[in-house]
Design an enzyme around this catalytic site. Sequence first.
Site, PDB file in Angstrom:
ATOM      1  N   HIS A   1       0.859  -1.202   0.000  1.00  0.00           N
ATOM      2  CA  HIS A   1       0.000   0.000   0.000  1.00  0.00           C
ATOM      3  C   HIS A   1       0.893   1.249   0.000  1.00  0.00           C
ATOM      4  CE1 HIS A   1      -2.995   2.972   1.075  1.00  0.00           C
ATOM      5  NE2 HIS A   1      -3.914   2.087   0.750  1.00  0.00           N
TER       6      HIS A   1
ATOM      7  N   GLU B   1       0.649   3.932   1.503  1.00  0.00           N
ATOM      8  CA  GLU B   1       0.909   4.498   2.829  1.00  0.00           C
ATOM      9  C   GLU B   1       2.042   3.746   3.527  1.00  0.00           C
ATOM     10  OE1 GLU B   1      -3.163   4.365   4.129  1.00  0.00           O
ATOM     11  OE2 GLU B   1      -3.637   5.953   2.689  1.00  0.00           O
TER      12      GLU B   1
ATOM     13  N   GLU C   1      -4.080   1.866  -7.282  1.00  0.00           N
ATOM     14  CA  GLU C   1      -4.539   2.996  -6.473  1.00  0.00           C
ATOM     15  C   GLU C   1      -3.653   4.203  -6.757  1.00  0.00           C
ATOM     16  OE1 GLU C   1      -6.729   1.599  -2.697  1.00  0.00           O
ATOM     17  OE2 GLU C   1      -4.603   1.471  -2.235  1.00  0.00           O
TER      18      GLU C   1
ATOM     19  N   SER D   1     -10.652   7.050  -3.396  1.00  0.00           N
ATOM     20  CA  SER D   1     -11.882   7.853  -3.271  1.00  0.00           C
ATOM     21  C   SER D   1     -13.098   7.219  -3.938  1.00  0.00           C
ATOM     22  CB  SER D   1     -11.662   9.278  -3.798  1.00  0.00           C
ATOM     23  OG  SER D   1     -10.684   9.934  -3.026  1.00  0.00           O
TER      24      SER D   1
HETATM   25  P1  13P Z   1      -9.933   6.090   0.078  1.00  0.00           P
HETATM   26  O1  13P Z   1     -11.059   5.284  -0.503  1.00  0.00           O
HETATM   27  O2  13P Z   1     -10.217   6.651   1.418  1.00  0.00           O
HETATM   28  O3  13P Z   1      -9.437   7.106  -0.918  1.00  0.00           O
HETATM   29  O4  13P Z   1      -8.704   5.059   0.305  1.00  0.00           O
HETATM   30  C1  13P Z   1      -8.323   4.222  -0.710  1.00  0.00           C
HETATM   31  C2  13P Z   1      -7.304   3.280  -0.207  1.00  0.00           C
HETATM   32  O5  13P Z   1      -6.180   3.645   0.060  1.00  0.00           O
HETATM   33  C3  13P Z   1      -7.719   1.869  -0.005  1.00  0.00           C
HETATM   34  O6  13P Z   1      -6.617   1.061   0.235  1.00  0.00           O
END
Ligand code: 13P
Length: 249
Positions: A97, A99, A166, A207
């Site tokens: 991910h 993050e 993503e 999103s």
């Molecule tokens: P959001 O849907 O809050 O943009 O997050 C997406 C995400 O990172 C799912 O792993």
Amino acid sequence: MTGSTRCLIAGNWKMNGTLQESLDFIRDLAVNPAPEHVEVALMPPFTLLHSLEKPFEEKDVRLGAQSMYCEARGAYTGSISPVMLRDAGCHYVILGHSERRDIQHESNTLIRKKMDAAWEHGLEPILCIGEHLQEREGGQTHSVLKEQLSVLEGLTGAPALTVAYEPVWAIGTGKTASVDQVKETHAFVHAELQRLGHDCRVLYGGSVNPGNAEELLACEGVDGALVGGASLKADSFMQIIEAANSAED
Ligand code: 13P
């Protein structure tokens, strides 16, 4: 949809959710029986996994984790292993991910080690890939995705795998990629996966919400969604599941 596998709607709760909140969520989630064309999964924080195994099973929701370490056990303070995730009833684990790549500095090398460990212990990785805004604006999207997918090089057999595209600039920002961007990028990812010998589902994430889910899920090459914010409330998550079910009809 690729192959015969059902479309997957997966909710990544990130660092959200107390025990009470998760029990309220599950009480309100009316997906039993599951929609015909949709597989549903949720990735709560580690602290909730054991408590949610049974209630999720009763609702036909697959359990997943948001991350893990690449060793089975040992002196790795603060880490969670694939053995522990299996013990808690997990089927999926999110790896790579943005993050984790950006905040925890996870490299492709570490991600590949984690994927190997996930497979060794019977977990299906959801490998996340995606470009930053500067990279998209600089025309580097394909090279970034290709480099992130290179963790799949040299694999033998066809281990269970899902990929999630993503775009980092669409995560938690309320901005989504346009239908044209989604179609074009998913076509590229599928082609690259095929070149690497992995024909698998490719989810879209960033999103996704009840207002845009149907349009995004109807795009060619989109085999489901990885949902962050909108998966925290049963009502909005169910609307996305319904949108996926109609998109597959
Ligand atoms: P959001 O849907 O809050 O943009 O997050 C997406 C995400 O990172 C799912 O792993």
